[in-house]
Design a protein around this motif. Structure first.
Motif, PDB file in Angstrom:
ATOM      1  N   GLN A 112       0.807  -1.221   0.000  1.00  0.00           N
ATOM      2  CA  GLN A 112       0.000   0.000   0.000  1.00  0.00           C
ATOM      3  C   GLN A 112       0.840   1.271   0.000  1.00  0.00           C
ATOM      4  OE1 GLN A 112      -3.251   0.324  -0.329  1.00  0.00           O
ATOM      5  NE2 GLN A 112      -3.574  -1.877  -0.478  1.00  0.00           N
ATOM      6  N   GLY A 113       1.951   1.276   0.707  1.00  0.00           N
ATOM      7  CA  GLY A 113       2.813   2.462   0.743  1.00  0.00           C
ATOM      8  C   GLY A 113       3.324   2.807  -0.645  1.00  0.00           C
TER       9      GLY A 113
ATOM     10  N   ALA B  80       0.793   7.073  -6.566  1.00  0.00           N
ATOM     11  CA  ALA B  80      -0.358   7.945  -6.797  1.00  0.00           C
ATOM     12  C   ALA B  80       0.022   9.398  -6.558  1.00  0.00           C
ATOM     13  CB  ALA B  80      -1.515   7.534  -5.884  1.00  0.00           C
ATOM     14  N   GLN B  81       0.812   9.654  -5.525  1.00  0.00           N
ATOM     15  CA  GLN B  81       1.254  11.020  -5.233  1.00  0.00           C
ATOM     16  C   GLN B  81       2.139  11.552  -6.362  1.00  0.00           C
ATOM     17  OE1 GLN B  81       0.150  12.808  -2.749  1.00  0.00           O
ATOM     18  NE2 GLN B  81       1.386  14.588  -3.243  1.00  0.00           N
TER      19      GLN B  81
ATOM     20  N   LYS C  26       0.554   4.369  -2.697  1.00  0.00           N
ATOM     21  CA  LYS C  26       0.302   5.766  -2.320  1.00  0.00           C
ATOM     22  C   LYS C  26       1.375   6.680  -2.889  1.00  0.00           C
ATOM     23  CE  LYS C  26      -2.301   4.940   1.911  1.00  0.00           C
ATOM     24  NZ  LYS C  26      -2.343   5.088   3.362  1.00  0.00           N
ATOM     25  N   GLU C  27       2.619   6.210  -2.830  1.00  0.00           N
ATOM     26  CA  GLU C  27       3.716   7.021  -3.370  1.00  0.00           C
ATOM     27  C   GLU C  27       3.563   7.223  -4.867  1.00  0.00           C
ATOM     28  OE1 GLU C  27       7.304   5.069  -2.269  1.00  0.00           O
ATOM     29  OE2 GLU C  27       7.044   5.456  -0.126  1.00  0.00           O
TER      30      GLU C  27
ATOM     31  N   LYS D  69       0.002  12.392  -9.279  1.00  0.00           N
ATOM     32  CA  LYS D  69      -0.751  13.611  -8.985  1.00  0.00           C
ATOM     33  C   LYS D  69       0.131  14.833  -9.202  1.00  0.00           C
ATOM     34  CE  LYS D  69      -3.049  15.950  -5.161  1.00  0.00           C
ATOM     35  NZ  LYS D  69      -3.346  15.917  -3.728  1.00  0.00           N
TER      36      LYS D  69
END
Length: 159
Positions: A77-78, A84-85, A81-82, A88
């Motif tokens: 998951q980490g 996805a960031q 998230k990274e 973004k």
């Protein structure tokens, strides 16, 4: 001899043909996928290995697949998230660059419009000045010129 087709009679020819064309490719693809899955599972289950060996092979392949997915995503998951960031941030940078380009193009268009209006006003001022120079006292129409005075000067130049 003509045959009677109840589906064509009830639904219309276009609807029937549309239904035939839509379902053919999709049904074939779904059937192919299901057949491949069933064939693969059946082949594994009917293989000449013992049940324990087959389960060991399946668990090894599953572990390799999950390790490969974890390494690609950055550890669960980490990592997601990274990523996805990062995406973004990339997207926001692209949006900002596009905004800047649009502002620059808008400024260029405004400058072109300003120069064009200046050119038009300068041309109008020149036309007005020429008309004032050409206009003789006592003449109402600036488009007419008395040519007789020019003829006198030309005759005097020839002598």
């Amino acid at each position: 001899m003509e045959t009677y087709n109840r589906d064509r009679h009830l639904h219309g020819v276009e609807e029937y043909e549309e239904q035939v064309h839509q379902s053919t490719g999709r049904d074939f693809t779904v059937g192919l996928a299901v057949g491949l899955i069933v064939g693969t599972v059946g082949g594994l289950l009917l293989a000449p290995k013992s049940g324990d060996a087959l389960r060991d092979d399946i668990s090894e392949q599953t572990q390799k697949l999950s390790e490969g997915l974890n390494s690609e995503t950055g550890g669960g998951q980490g990592g997601l998230k990274e990523k996805a960031q990062e995406k973004k941030e990339e997207l926001s940078n692209k949006v900002n660059e596009t905004k800047d380009e649009i502002k620059a193009k808008k400024g260029e268009q405004e400058e072109k419009q300003r120069v064009k209006s200046l050119d038009e006003s300068a041309v109008k001022a020149q036309k007005d000045a020429i008309q004032e120079e050409v206009q003789e006292p006592g003449r109402d129409d600036v488009r007419t010129v008395d040519v007789s005075k020019f003829e006198e000067t030309l005759d005097g130049d020839k002598k």
